[in-house]
Design a protein around this motif. Structure first.
Motif, mmCIF file in Angstrom:
data_model
loop_
_atom_site.group_PDB
_atom_site.id
_atom_site.type_symbol
_atom_site.label_atom_id
_atom_site.label_comp_id
_atom_site.label_asym_id
_atom_site.label_seq_id
_atom_site.Cartn_x
_atom_site.Cartn_y
_atom_site.Cartn_z
ATOM 1 N N TRP A 62 -15.984 48.238 -0.617
ATOM 2 C CA TRP A 62 -17.043 47.373 -1.121
ATOM 3 C C TRP A 62 -18.391 48.040 -0.903
ATOM 4 O O TRP A 62 -18.502 49.000 -0.166
ATOM 5 N N THR A 63 -19.377 47.490 -1.544
ATOM 6 C CA THR A 63 -20.753 47.916 -1.319
ATOM 7 C C THR A 63 -21.561 46.685 -0.934
ATOM 8 O O THR A 63 -21.213 45.559 -1.288
ATOM 9 N N VAL A 64 -22.620 46.921 -0.207
ATOM 10 C CA VAL A 64 -23.490 45.830 0.231
ATOM 11 C C VAL A 64 -24.695 45.799 -0.699
ATOM 12 O O VAL A 64 -25.428 46.777 -0.803
ATOM 13 N N GLY A 65 -24.867 44.684 -1.395
ATOM 14 C CA GLY A 65 -26.018 44.520 -2.283
ATOM 15 C C GLY A 65 -27.268 44.173 -1.503
ATOM 16 O O GLY A 65 -28.357 44.659 -1.773
ATOM 17 N N SER A 66 -27.114 43.325 -0.494
ATOM 18 C CA SER A 66 -28.229 42.950 0.370
ATOM 19 C C SER A 66 -27.670 42.329 1.638
ATOM 20 O O SER A 66 -26.553 41.826 1.659
ATOM 21 N N ALA A 67 -28.470 42.398 2.676
ATOM 22 C CA ALA A 67 -28.119 41.774 3.949
ATOM 23 C C ALA A 67 -29.385 41.155 4.503
ATOM 24 O O ALA A 67 -30.438 41.785 4.494
ATOM 25 N N ALA A 68 -29.285 39.915 4.936
ATOM 26 C CA ALA A 68 -30.470 39.220 5.439
ATOM 27 C C ALA A 68 -30.053 38.143 6.423
ATOM 28 O O ALA A 68 -28.948 37.601 6.344
ATOM 29 N N LEU A 69 -30.961 37.845 7.325
ATOM 30 C CA LEU A 69 -30.764 36.730 8.239
ATOM 31 C C LEU A 69 -31.038 35.455 7.460
ATOM 32 O O LEU A 69 -32.068 35.330 6.795
ATOM 33 N N GLY A 70 -30.099 34.540 7.495
ATOM 34 C CA GLY A 70 -30.260 33.293 6.759
ATOM 35 C C GLY A 70 -30.237 32.103 7.691
ATOM 36 O O GLY A 70 -30.021 32.229 8.893
ATOM 37 N N SER A 71 -30.447 30.961 7.132
ATOM 38 C CA SER A 71 -30.384 29.710 7.887
ATOM 39 C C SER A 71 -28.965 29.177 7.873
ATOM 40 O O SER A 71 -28.201 29.429 6.944
ATOM 41 N N LEU A 72 -28.644 28.429 8.894
ATOM 42 C CA LEU A 72 -27.346 27.781 8.969
ATOM 43 C C LEU A 72 -27.260 26.742 7.853
ATOM 44 O O LEU A 72 -28.148 25.908 7.695
ATOM 45 N N ARG A 73 -26.207 26.827 7.051
ATOM 46 C CA ARG A 73 -26.007 25.863 5.970
ATOM 47 C C ARG A 73 -25.383 24.589 6.533
ATOM 48 O O ARG A 73 -24.788 24.598 7.602
ATOM 49 N N ASP A 74 -25.522 23.500 5.791
ATOM 50 C CA ASP A 74 -24.956 22.223 6.231
ATOM 51 C C ASP A 74 -23.455 22.336 6.500
ATOM 52 O O ASP A 74 -22.962 21.781 7.479
ATOM 53 N N ASP A 75 -22.726 23.074 5.641
ATOM 54 C CA ASP A 75 -21.285 23.196 5.823
ATOM 55 C C ASP A 75 -20.903 24.122 6.979
ATOM 56 O O ASP A 75 -19.733 24.244 7.309
ATOM 57 N N GLU A 76 -21.884 24.760 7.620
ATOM 58 C CA GLU A 76 -21.630 25.637 8.760
ATOM 59 C C GLU A 76 -22.039 25.000 10.095
ATOM 60 O O GLU A 76 -21.813 25.573 11.148
ATOM 61 N N ARG A 77 -22.631 23.844 10.052
ATOM 62 C CA ARG A 77 -23.166 23.226 11.272
ATOM 63 C C ARG A 77 -22.086 22.965 12.325
ATOM 64 O O ARG A 77 -22.299 23.186 13.511
ATOM 65 N N ALA A 78 -20.920 22.500 11.920
ATOM 66 C CA ALA A 78 -19.850 22.238 12.888
ATOM 67 C C ALA A 78 -19.414 23.540 13.557
ATOM 68 O O ALA A 78 -19.193 23.574 14.771
ATOM 69 N N VAL A 79 -19.305 24.598 12.784
ATOM 70 C CA VAL A 79 -18.953 25.913 13.347
ATOM 71 C C VAL A 79 -20.037 26.362 14.314
ATOM 72 O O VAL A 79 -19.757 26.837 15.413
ATOM 73 N N GLY A 80 -21.297 26.220 13.931
ATOM 74 C CA GLY A 80 -22.406 26.602 14.798
ATOM 75 C C GLY A 80 -22.397 25.854 16.114
ATOM 76 O O GLY A 80 -22.606 26.438 17.179
ATOM 77 N N GLU A 81 -22.139 24.551 16.056
ATOM 78 C CA GLU A 81 -22.086 23.756 17.284
ATOM 79 C C GLU A 81 -20.922 24.187 18.172
ATOM 80 O O GLU A 81 -21.064 24.275 19.391
ATOM 81 N N ARG A 82 -19.776 24.459 17.551
ATOM 82 C CA ARG A 82 -18.620 24.922 18.330
ATOM 83 C C ARG A 82 -18.935 26.259 18.996
ATOM 84 O O ARG A 82 -18.653 26.462 20.173
ATOM 85 N N LEU A 83 -19.543 27.170 18.264
ATOM 86 C CA LEU A 83 -19.891 28.482 18.825
ATOM 87 C C LEU A 83 -20.930 28.366 19.936
ATOM 88 O O LEU A 83 -20.867 29.084 20.931
ATOM 89 N N ARG A 84 -21.880 27.478 19.748
ATOM 90 C CA ARG A 84 -22.917 27.305 20.773
ATOM 91 C C ARG A 84 -22.313 26.824 22.087
ATOM 92 O O ARG A 84 -22.787 27.178 23.165
ATOM 93 N N GLY A 85 -21.250 26.035 22.035
ATOM 94 C CA GLY A 85 -20.610 25.530 23.239
ATOM 95 C C GLY A 85 -19.535 26.443 23.803
ATOM 96 O O GLY A 85 -18.989 26.168 24.868
ATOM 97 N N ALA A 86 -19.241 27.549 23.111
ATOM 98 C CA ALA A 86 -18.192 28.462 23.568
ATOM 99 C C ALA A 86 -18.648 29.249 24.791
ATOM 100 O O ALA A 86 -19.833 29.562 24.929
ATOM 101 N N PRO A 87 -17.708 29.573 25.677
ATOM 102 C CA PRO A 87 -18.071 30.459 26.789
ATOM 103 C C PRO A 87 -18.602 31.770 26.218
ATOM 104 O O PRO A 87 -18.175 32.211 25.156
ATOM 105 N N ARG A 88 -19.515 32.394 26.923
ATOM 106 C CA ARG A 88 -20.144 33.618 26.444
ATOM 107 C C ARG A 88 -20.136 34.655 27.543
ATOM 108 O O ARG A 88 -20.465 34.369 28.678
#
Length: 90
Positions: free
Chosen positions: A60-86
Motif C-alpha cells: 500500500w501507499t500512504v496518501g496522508s497521515a494526520a492526528l485526528g479527533s476521536l470520532r463518536d463511534d470510537e468513544r467506547a474504544v477510547g474509554e476502554r483504552l484509557r482505563g487499560a493498564p499501561r
C-alpha cells in the motif's frame, strides 16, 4: 502497527501505549486509524512510530497521515483504552 508500538503483537504485560487499529475498506482510498492513549510528552514519538510503520508497509501507499479527533463511534474504544493498564515509560 502493534509491533511498531509494542515490539511484537504477542508481548508480555500491558502496552506502553494502549491502542486499537481499524481499517475501513468501504471507500477509495481505504482509511486506517489507530486510536491510542499517550501522555502528551510522548505524542511526537508515538506519531513518528505510527507514520513509520504505515510508510514502510508493503502492498500500500500512504496518501496522508494526520492526528485526528476521536470520532463518536470510537468513544467506547477510547474509554476502554484509557482505563487499560499501561506500561511505565522507559
Amino acid at each position: 502497527m502493534t509491533a511498531a508500538l509494542c515490539g511484537h503483537w504477542e508481548h508480555e504485560g500491558p502496552c506502553r501505549w494502549p491502542h486499537n487499529n481499524s481499517i475501513d475498506l468501504s471507500g477509495d482510498p481505504a482509511q486506517f486509524r489507530t486510536v491510542f492513549v499517550s501522555p502528551t510528552v510522548e505524542l511526537d514519538e508515538l506519531r513518528a512510530r505510527i507514520e513509520s510503520a504505515l510508510t514502510s508497509g508493503k502492498g500500500w501507499t500512504v496518501g496522508s497521515a494526520a492526528l485526528g479527533s476521536l470520532r463518536d463511534d470510537e468513544r467506547a474504544v477510547g474509554e476502554r483504552l484509557r482505563g487499560a493498564p499501561r506500561q511505565d515509560s522507559r
